[in-house]
Scaffold this motif. Sequence first.
Motif, PDB file in Angstrom:
ATOM      1  N   UNK A 117       8.707  -9.209  -3.277  1.00 41.01           N
ATOM      2  CA  UNK A 117       7.271 -10.033  -3.153  1.00 41.01           C
ATOM      3  C   UNK A 117       6.327 -10.419  -1.999  1.00 41.01           C
ATOM      4  N   UNK A 118       4.825 -10.145  -2.505  1.00 37.94           N
ATOM      5  CA  UNK A 118       4.451 -10.240  -1.469  1.00 37.94           C
ATOM      6  C   UNK A 118       3.182 -10.848  -1.605  1.00 37.94           C
ATOM      7  N   UNK A 119       1.744 -10.978  -0.381  1.00 41.29           N
ATOM      8  CA  UNK A 119       0.757 -11.800  -0.543  1.00 41.29           C
ATOM      9  C   UNK A 119      -0.104 -10.792  -1.065  1.00 41.29           C
ATOM     10  N   UNK A 120      -1.178 -11.337  -1.378  1.00 38.25           N
ATOM     11  CA  UNK A 120      -2.498 -10.465  -1.946  1.00 38.25           C
ATOM     12  C   UNK A 120      -3.158  -9.461   0.257  1.00 38.25           C
ATOM     13  N   UNK A 121      -2.886  -9.891   0.820  1.00 34.79           N
ATOM     14  CA  UNK A 121      -2.858  -9.327   1.547  1.00 34.79           C
ATOM     15  C   UNK A 121      -2.068  -8.702   3.086  1.00 34.79           C
ATOM     16  N   UNK A 122      -0.918  -8.519   2.568  1.00 36.05           N
ATOM     17  CA  UNK A 122       0.515  -7.333   2.934  1.00 36.05           C
ATOM     18  C   UNK A 122      -0.267  -6.202   1.622  1.00 36.05           C
ATOM     19  N   UNK A 123      -0.288  -6.601   0.475  1.00 33.34           N
ATOM     20  CA  UNK A 123      -0.114  -6.145  -0.700  1.00 33.34           C
ATOM     21  C   UNK A 123      -1.858  -4.747   0.146  1.00 33.34           C
ATOM     22  N   UNK A 126      -0.617  -2.623   3.080  1.00 35.05           N
ATOM     23  CA  UNK A 126       0.642  -1.828   2.206  1.00 35.05           C
ATOM     24  C   UNK A 126      -0.415  -0.720   1.425  1.00 35.05           C
ATOM     25  N   UNK A 127      -1.797  -0.212   0.566  1.00 38.79           N
ATOM     26  CA  UNK A 127      -2.162   0.172  -0.910  1.00 38.79           C
ATOM     27  C   UNK A 127      -1.446  -0.144  -1.576  1.00 38.79           C
ATOM     28  N   UNK A 128      -1.047  -1.231  -1.971  1.00 37.76           N
ATOM     29  CA  UNK A 128      -0.112  -1.024  -3.638  1.00 37.76           C
ATOM     30  C   UNK A 128      -0.743  -2.291  -3.839  1.00 37.76           C
ATOM     31  N   UNK A 129      -0.528  -2.073  -5.131  1.00 36.31           N
ATOM     32  CA  UNK A 129      -0.319  -3.338  -6.597  1.00 36.31           C
ATOM     33  C   UNK A 129       0.743  -3.565  -7.106  1.00 36.31           C
ATOM     34  N   UNK A 130       0.250  -5.022  -8.023  1.00 36.41           N
ATOM     35  CA  UNK A 130       1.593  -4.611  -8.807  1.00 36.41           C
ATOM     36  C   UNK A 130       1.165  -5.892  -9.901  1.00 36.41           C
ATOM     37  N   UNK A 131       2.636  -6.667  -9.943  1.00 36.57           N
ATOM     38  CA  UNK A 131       2.149  -7.682 -11.324  1.00 36.57           C
ATOM     39  C   UNK A 131       1.259  -8.858 -11.126  1.00 36.57           C
TER      40      UNK A 131
END
Length: 137
Positions: A117-123, A126-131
């Motif tokens: 589980x990540x925050x929008x800033x961490x995502x 990291x250059x990733x998307x998700x649910x």
Amino acid sequence: MYSDTIADMFTRIRNANLIYKEVVDVPASNLKKDILNILKNEGFIKDYKYIEDGKQGILRIYMKYHGSRRNKIRTINSIVRVSHAGRRVYVSKSKIPTVNSGLGIAILTSSNPKKPIVTDKEARALGIGGELIAYVW
């Protein structure tokens, strides 16, 4: 039994926040622990504690407010579940939303097993998307 346990946790937090309750208990799960870690690290809650009850366990959440005892100000203005059982919402790395002009956070799942589980800033970093799980501001 609840069909969406994450939405139930958010509802309990929202209700406790409305009446300035100091502590709220929710049934435990690893996903909830990860979400609560983010809320704690981002300063939306004071802390949480796992309590063993012989079943699945309980997460005791310590709410956070600003101001004096008489004039409390809520730290969480709103907490909204985005993706739920009937409608999953996924975003690519280029479409990650900014919540409340950067004052809030979006909580997302990630494919990283060490940090599910990540925050929008961490995502974005990291250059990733998700649910998209929730928005908090």
